[in-house]
Write a protein that holds these residues in place. Sequence first.
Motif, short mmCIF file in Angstrom:
data_model
loop_
_atom_site.label_atom_id
_atom_site.label_comp_id
_atom_site.label_asym_id
_atom_site.label_seq_id
_atom_site.Cartn_x
_atom_site.Cartn_y
_atom_site.Cartn_z
N ALA A 76 110.75 76.55 73.51
CA ALA A 76 111.91 77.16 72.96
C ALA A 76 113.25 77.01 74.05
CB ALA A 76 111.33 78.83 73.31
N GLY A 77 114.14 78.03 73.69
CA GLY A 77 115.45 77.68 74.43
C GLY A 77 115.44 77.72 75.91
N LYS A 78 116.48 77.23 76.52
CA LYS A 78 116.92 77.15 77.80
C LYS A 78 115.81 77.33 79.15
CE LYS A 78 121.04 77.22 76.47
NZ LYS A 78 121.67 76.08 76.81
N ALA A 79 115.40 78.23 79.58
CA ALA A 79 114.39 78.54 80.73
C ALA A 79 112.97 78.05 80.13
CB ALA A 79 114.04 79.93 81.04
N ALA A 80 112.76 78.08 78.81
CA ALA A 80 111.62 77.56 78.54
C ALA A 80 111.21 76.25 78.57
CB ALA A 80 111.15 77.91 76.82
N ALA A 81 112.47 75.64 78.31
CA ALA A 81 112.60 73.96 78.71
C ALA A 81 111.88 73.66 80.22
CB ALA A 81 113.95 73.30 78.55
N VAL A 82 112.39 74.55 81.07
CA VAL A 82 111.85 74.13 82.29
C VAL A 82 110.15 74.37 82.35
CG1 VAL A 82 111.69 75.13 84.96
CG2 VAL A 82 113.85 75.20 83.56
N ASP A 83 109.87 75.44 81.62
CA ASP A 83 108.36 75.52 81.59
C ASP A 83 107.67 74.47 81.06
OD1 ASP A 83 108.28 78.47 82.68
OD2 ASP A 83 109.28 78.90 80.98
N LEU A 84 108.31 73.85 79.84
CA LEU A 84 107.62 72.85 79.18
C LEU A 84 107.45 71.60 80.11
CD1 LEU A 84 105.82 71.42 77.07
CD2 LEU A 84 107.92 70.96 75.82
N CYS A 85 108.68 71.34 80.65
CA CYS A 85 108.66 70.18 81.64
C CYS A 85 107.65 70.41 82.70
CB CYS A 85 110.18 69.91 82.32
SG CYS A 85 111.46 69.53 80.70
N LEU A 86 107.62 71.44 83.36
CA LEU A 86 106.69 71.70 84.38
C LEU A 86 105.18 71.46 83.82
CD1 LEU A 86 108.34 74.66 86.49
CD2 LEU A 86 107.95 72.35 87.05
N HIS A 87 104.82 71.90 82.69
CA HIS A 87 103.50 71.78 82.15
C HIS A 87 103.16 70.60 81.85
CE1 HIS A 87 100.38 72.40 79.31
NE2 HIS A 87 100.82 71.62 78.47
N LEU A 88 104.17 69.50 81.73
CA LEU A 88 104.01 68.30 81.52
C LEU A 88 103.55 67.51 82.94
CD1 LEU A 88 106.84 67.19 78.91
CD2 LEU A 88 104.18 67.22 78.43
N VAL A 89 104.42 67.97 83.94
CA VAL A 89 104.10 67.51 85.36
C VAL A 89 102.76 68.00 85.84
CG1 VAL A 89 104.64 67.51 87.74
CG2 VAL A 89 106.50 67.49 85.78
N ASN A 90 102.41 69.10 85.48
CA ASN A 90 100.97 69.70 85.56
C ASN A 90 99.93 68.73 84.82
OD1 ASN A 90 98.81 71.20 86.16
ND2 ASN A 90 99.54 72.90 85.37
N LEU A 91 100.18 68.32 83.73
CA LEU A 91 99.14 67.56 83.21
C LEU A 91 99.02 66.28 83.80
CD1 LEU A 91 100.09 68.21 79.24
CD2 LEU A 91 98.04 69.04 80.49
N ASP A 92 100.13 65.57 84.09
CA ASP A 92 100.38 64.18 84.76
C ASP A 92 99.75 64.05 85.98
OD1 ASP A 92 101.17 63.46 82.04
OD2 ASP A 92 103.33 63.61 82.73
N HIS A 93 100.32 64.98 86.81
CA HIS A 93 100.13 64.85 88.32
C HIS A 93 99.31 65.98 88.89
CE1 HIS A 93 102.98 61.72 89.20
NE2 HIS A 93 103.86 62.19 88.25
N GLY A 94 98.91 67.14 87.99
CA GLY A 94 98.21 68.21 88.70
C GLY A 94 99.13 69.60 89.18
N ALA A 95 98.41 70.67 89.28
CA ALA A 95 99.06 71.95 89.77
C ALA A 95 99.62 71.80 90.74
CB ALA A 95 97.87 72.95 89.38
N ALA A 96 99.12 71.38 91.94
CA ALA A 96 99.89 71.38 93.19
C ALA A 96 101.44 70.80 93.13
CB ALA A 96 99.00 70.55 94.18
N VAL A 97 101.38 69.47 92.39
CA VAL A 97 102.65 68.72 92.53
C VAL A 97 103.44 69.35 91.63
CG1 VAL A 97 103.97 66.77 91.75
CG2 VAL A 97 101.53 66.42 92.83
N ALA A 98 103.09 70.02 90.49
CA ALA A 98 103.92 70.83 89.59
C ALA A 98 104.55 72.07 90.49
CB ALA A 98 103.41 71.18 88.33
N ASN A 99 103.63 72.75 91.12
CA ASN A 99 104.09 73.87 92.00
C ASN A 99 105.15 73.38 93.11
OD1 ASN A 99 102.47 75.50 90.89
ND2 ASN A 99 100.92 75.53 92.20
N THR A 100 105.16 72.11 93.54
CA THR A 100 105.96 71.46 94.37
C THR A 100 107.48 71.52 93.86
OG1 THR A 100 104.29 70.50 95.86
CG2 THR A 100 106.58 69.73 95.90
N VAL A 101 107.50 70.97 92.58
CA VAL A 101 108.60 70.74 91.81
C VAL A 101 109.18 72.14 91.45
CG1 VAL A 101 109.68 69.87 89.68
CG2 VAL A 101 107.97 68.64 90.94
N ALA A 102 108.26 73.14 91.25
CA ALA A 102 108.90 74.42 90.92
C ALA A 102 109.42 75.11 92.19
CB ALA A 102 107.72 75.36 90.27
#
Length: 327
Positions: free
Chosen positions: A167-193
């Motif tokens: 969806a729009g705006k902030a949801a773009a952040v959510d999806l990008c972090l979701h992709l990082v989570n898929l690729d690198h795992g939750a710990a790295v995604a949390n670091t980016v967040a």
Amino acid sequence: MRVPNDTMRTLSDMHTLALATAGRILHFELGVAYEIFGNPPRGSESSWYDVSLCGPGPIQVGPFQLEPDHGLEHLVTADTVVVPAYVDVDDPLPMELVEAVRAAYEAGARIASLCTGAFVLGAAGLLDGRRATTHWAHADELSARYPLALVDPDVLYTDNGQVLTAAGKAAAVDLCLHLVNLDHGAAVANTVARRLVVPPHRDGGQAQFVTTPIQVSGDHQLARLLAWTQERLDQPLTVTDLARKANTSPRHLGRQFRAVTGQAPIQWLLTQRVRRAQELLESTDESVEAVAVATGLGTATTLRRQFKRIVGVPPDTYRRSFRTARI
């Protein structure tokens, strides 16, 4: 190297990420994608995304023009293609972009759209028979143009494996972090967040439109409560405990949680427990039983049930897939 849609991805498998652009682009979604995928956390430089901006020529981003690194033919070589948002959905879609995105999909790339970028995916036929979303203000138009798409205006993002939409705006952040989570795992995604100073994860199924939003600053009572709770996930906290800590009633706390997170307190708490379990499964050799205790879920049976509901696979499968993909 690309991997099948149902296999966990890591950057040994998925390395190149192309931002697919043409015409007039909204700056926020483009900036979010580059900020997340173009800036590796410390220690991840050698395994992070190789990001390129692709387009048929200069693109208009607000008052600025940007010169792409590559032409659209580069999309077919990318592992992930991200289509940012367009300024006006009534503008004619650049058909060379639509065709290049379709070609990348057919070559095996993972395709993700941010906000109105979903219209490009729809024109390419990638939403047919799939759940999809876009900004709630454009959801009816997306559905009308692409009636075979299963448009859901009430979610933050959708994940169909090879095709994802936000969806729009902030949801773009959510999806990008979701992709990082898929690729690198939750710990790295949390670091980016944490670097972005945003919540570590919001599930795609949360509501994208909140009628009475509450801004949560660092000194807001609920912000303090969220931080306090995340430090005590191993404890048997209840909604009553949270309300008592916040010096409010469970009913009022529920209204605050829904306004800020889009979830009821117990749903938010369960999600945080499962995200913590992901980190422990990735980074330790603790048994599922021990992880259940450490995350406040109590028993392995409860952990398995909640983990599969939120993540989509059992914890044992998640750990095995994550470890195998890292080799």
